[in-house]
Scaffold this motif. Structure first.
Motif, short mmCIF file in Angstrom:
data_model
loop_
_atom_site.label_atom_id
_atom_site.label_comp_id
_atom_site.label_asym_id
_atom_site.label_seq_id
_atom_site.Cartn_x
_atom_site.Cartn_y
_atom_site.Cartn_z
N LEU A 280 -6.84 -1.32 -2.39
CA LEU A 280 -5.55 -0.69 -2.08
C LEU A 280 -5.35 -0.56 -0.57
CD1 LEU A 280 -5.23 2.04 -4.85
CD2 LEU A 280 -4.27 -0.26 -4.78
N TRP A 281 -6.43 -0.64 0.19
CA TRP A 281 -6.39 -0.72 1.66
C TRP A 281 -5.45 0.34 2.26
CZ3 TRP A 281 -9.91 -1.93 4.65
CH2 TRP A 281 -9.74 -2.44 5.94
N HIS A 282 -5.74 1.59 1.94
CA HIS A 282 -4.98 2.73 2.46
C HIS A 282 -3.50 2.65 2.10
CE1 HIS A 282 -8.72 2.85 4.65
NE2 HIS A 282 -8.40 1.82 5.37
N GLY A 283 -3.18 1.94 1.04
CA GLY A 283 -1.79 1.80 0.61
C GLY A 283 -1.04 0.67 1.29
N LYS A 284 -1.67 0.00 2.23
CA LYS A 284 -0.97 -1.03 3.01
C LYS A 284 -0.59 -2.25 2.17
CE LYS A 284 -3.26 0.17 7.38
NZ LYS A 284 -4.17 -0.33 8.45
N VAL A 285 -1.39 -2.56 1.14
CA VAL A 285 -1.11 -3.76 0.35
C VAL A 285 0.23 -3.67 -0.37
CG1 VAL A 285 -3.52 -4.44 0.00
CG2 VAL A 285 -2.47 -2.79 -1.56
N ALA A 286 0.72 -2.46 -0.60
CA ALA A 286 1.99 -2.28 -1.30
C ALA A 286 3.18 -2.17 -0.36
CB ALA A 286 1.93 -1.02 -2.18
N ASP A 287 2.91 -2.18 0.94
CA ASP A 287 3.98 -2.01 1.93
C ASP A 287 4.39 -3.37 2.49
OD1 ASP A 287 5.66 -1.36 4.01
OD2 ASP A 287 4.35 0.17 4.87
N PRO A 288 5.59 -3.86 2.18
CA PRO A 288 6.02 -5.17 2.66
C PRO A 288 6.21 -5.24 4.16
CG PRO A 288 7.84 -4.03 1.60
CD PRO A 288 6.61 -3.21 1.32
N LEU A 289 6.22 -4.09 4.82
CA LEU A 289 6.39 -4.07 6.27
C LEU A 289 5.06 -4.23 7.01
CD1 LEU A 289 9.00 -1.17 6.66
CD2 LEU A 289 9.40 -3.64 6.45
N VAL A 290 3.94 -4.16 6.28
CA VAL A 290 2.62 -4.31 6.90
C VAL A 290 2.09 -5.70 6.60
CG1 VAL A 290 0.25 -3.44 7.00
CG2 VAL A 290 2.16 -1.85 6.65
N ASN A 291 1.84 -6.47 7.66
CA ASN A 291 1.41 -7.87 7.48
C ASN A 291 0.32 -8.29 8.45
OD1 ASN A 291 3.24 -9.02 5.30
ND2 ASN A 291 4.75 -8.12 6.68
N ASP A 292 -0.59 -7.36 8.78
CA ASP A 292 -1.72 -7.75 9.61
C ASP A 292 -2.66 -8.61 8.77
OD1 ASP A 292 -4.18 -5.88 8.63
OD2 ASP A 292 -2.28 -4.78 8.48
N SER A 293 -3.59 -9.29 9.44
CA SER A 293 -4.40 -10.31 8.77
C SER A 293 -5.26 -9.75 7.63
CB SER A 293 -5.29 -11.03 9.80
OG SER A 293 -6.14 -10.11 10.46
N ARG A 294 -5.85 -8.58 7.81
CA ARG A 294 -6.69 -8.02 6.75
C ARG A 294 -5.86 -7.59 5.54
NH1 ARG A 294 -11.48 -4.32 9.53
NH2 ARG A 294 -12.63 -6.06 10.44
N THR A 295 -4.72 -6.98 5.81
CA THR A 295 -3.85 -6.57 4.71
C THR A 295 -3.37 -7.77 3.93
OG1 THR A 295 -3.12 -4.60 5.94
CG2 THR A 295 -1.75 -5.32 4.10
N VAL B 189 11.10 5.24 -1.67
CA VAL B 189 9.76 5.39 -2.23
C VAL B 189 9.07 6.53 -1.51
CG1 VAL B 189 8.55 3.82 -0.65
CG2 VAL B 189 7.70 4.13 -2.97
N ILE B 190 8.16 7.20 -2.22
CA ILE B 190 7.35 8.23 -1.57
C ILE B 190 6.52 7.55 -0.48
CG2 ILE B 190 5.49 9.88 -1.96
CD1 ILE B 190 8.17 10.70 -3.16
N PRO B 191 6.22 8.24 0.64
CA PRO B 191 5.54 7.62 1.78
C PRO B 191 4.24 6.93 1.43
CG PRO B 191 6.29 9.83 2.33
CD PRO B 191 6.51 9.65 0.86
N GLN B 192 3.84 6.00 2.33
CA GLN B 192 2.59 5.28 2.13
C GLN B 192 1.42 6.24 1.97
OE1 GLN B 192 3.55 3.26 5.91
NE2 GLN B 192 2.45 1.59 4.98
N ASP B 193 1.27 7.16 2.90
CA ASP B 193 0.15 8.08 2.85
C ASP B 193 0.63 9.32 2.11
OD1 ASP B 193 -2.28 9.29 5.27
OD2 ASP B 193 -2.09 9.61 3.12
N LEU B 194 0.67 9.24 0.78
CA LEU B 194 1.26 10.30 -0.01
C LEU B 194 0.53 11.61 0.18
CD1 LEU B 194 3.34 10.98 -2.21
CD2 LEU B 194 1.63 10.39 -3.91
N SER B 195 -0.81 11.59 0.13
CA SER B 195 -1.55 12.83 0.20
C SER B 195 -1.35 13.52 1.54
CB SER B 195 -3.04 12.57 -0.04
OG SER B 195 -3.57 11.72 0.94
N LEU B 196 -1.33 12.76 2.62
CA LEU B 196 -1.13 13.34 3.95
C LEU B 196 0.26 13.94 4.07
CD1 LEU B 196 -1.93 13.84 6.89
CD2 LEU B 196 -1.14 11.53 7.41
N SER B 197 1.27 13.16 3.71
CA SER B 197 2.63 13.58 3.91
C SER B 197 2.99 14.79 3.07
CB SER B 197 3.59 12.44 3.57
OG SER B 197 3.33 11.33 4.38
N LEU B 198 2.52 14.81 1.82
CA LEU B 198 2.96 15.85 0.92
C LEU B 198 2.12 17.10 1.00
CD1 LEU B 198 3.92 13.76 -2.21
CD2 LEU B 198 5.39 14.66 -0.44
#
Length: 280
Positions: A232-247, A16-25
């Motif tokens: 969308l929480w900076h894209g974190k909601v779509a990342d299964p590797l991110v599981n902090d309480s707010r996300t 998948v394209i990176p979480q922070d698409l705009s920054l990375s690309l």
């Protein structure tokens, strides 16, 4: 990785394209990617003439092309926002303050104001005011007899908001409620105001979103609108590797709203993501 022209055949990637698409690309001018996350195959197309990227999902979505906002393209979007001078001044002052990232973007504020106008709203609620940028946009869109209940627990930032409400000549439309929003919403219900509000906006503590939503659903009339920020929480909601309480809270909230038959919904990828709900 070789460059793919926008007229060429899309390349299939195993990542998948990176979480922070705009920054990375946008930190590179060639098709190099800083970080990949294993997820599912996507296609992508490089538009060489504009240095913008278009992401294309897999075949089950009909290979629909979706523009990803680069900084250059987002600057273009912002250049088309009709931002009143008093809002611009508030935005610029807020940018110098701690926590300025909590302020909605100009294009988000314009959307909120338009929703107020489209729905013909007269009574509104905002949960989480900060320095008042979104509140001011809503208050400016309300008719002279309109009312916005503005809930905020931080008295210091409320001072800034009040100053700009006065400067814009809309203070008479705003009922500032200093304290916990949960308490304010419950008081409104106890005062018999259920079903009397036309519009509500939530932009406060993320772990409390479900509680805010349930109370606002009682306060807003049938056909009324509730808008929730940061879904969308900076894209974190779509990342299964991110599981902090707010996300996790936001992910659970998004799932709950998706399944909620009391509202019709539209998740809009503007700013940090906004879900627009219409009470059925």
């Amino acid at each position: 990785m070789s460059c793919i022209c926008c007229f060429g055949k899309p390349a299939t990637l195993p990542y998948v394209i990176p979480q922070d698409l705009s920054l990375s690309l946008t930190t590179t001018r060639r098709n190099r990617v800083i970080r990949f996350i294993p997820y599912k195959s996507l296609h992508y197309v490089r538009c060489c003439s504009t240095d913008a990227f278009v992401v294309v999902k897999d075949n089950k979505y009909g290979n629909k092309q979706v523009v990803s906002l680069t900084p250059m393209l987002y600057d273009y979007v912002l250049s088309k926002v009709r931002e009143p001078e008093v809002l611009r001044e508030l935005r610029e002052e807020t940018a110098t303050m701690r926590g300025s990232q909590m302020q909605v973007s100009p294009d988000q504020a314009q959307l909120l104001a338009m929703l107020v106008q489209i729905t013909g709203a007269r009574k509104c609620i905002e949960v989480g005011v900060y320095t008042g940028y979104s509140s001011l946009a809503v208050a400016l869109a309300l008719p002279e007899s309109g009312c916005l209940v503005a809930c905020e627990r931080d008295e210091k930032v409320l001072e800034v908001a009040r100053r700009y409400f006065e400067r814009a000549g809309v203070l008479h439309k705003v009922q500032i409620k200093h304290g916990l929003a949960i308490d304010t919403l419950n008081v409104l219900l106890l005062n018999g105001e259920a079903g009397s509000y036309d519009f509500a906006f939530i932009d406060a503590e993320k772990k409390m979103y479900m509680e805010y939503f349930e109370l606002l659903l009682k306060l807003v009339r049938v056909g009324g609108v509730i808008v929730i920020d940061n879904v969308l929480w900076h894209g974190k909601v779509a990342d299964p590797l991110v599981n902090d309480s707010r996300t996790v809270s936001l992910r659970n909230f998004n799932n709950a709203i998706f399944e909620d038959e009391r509202v019709s919904i539209s998740l809009v990828p503007i700013g940090d993501g906004m879900t627009i709900c219409r009470k059925l």
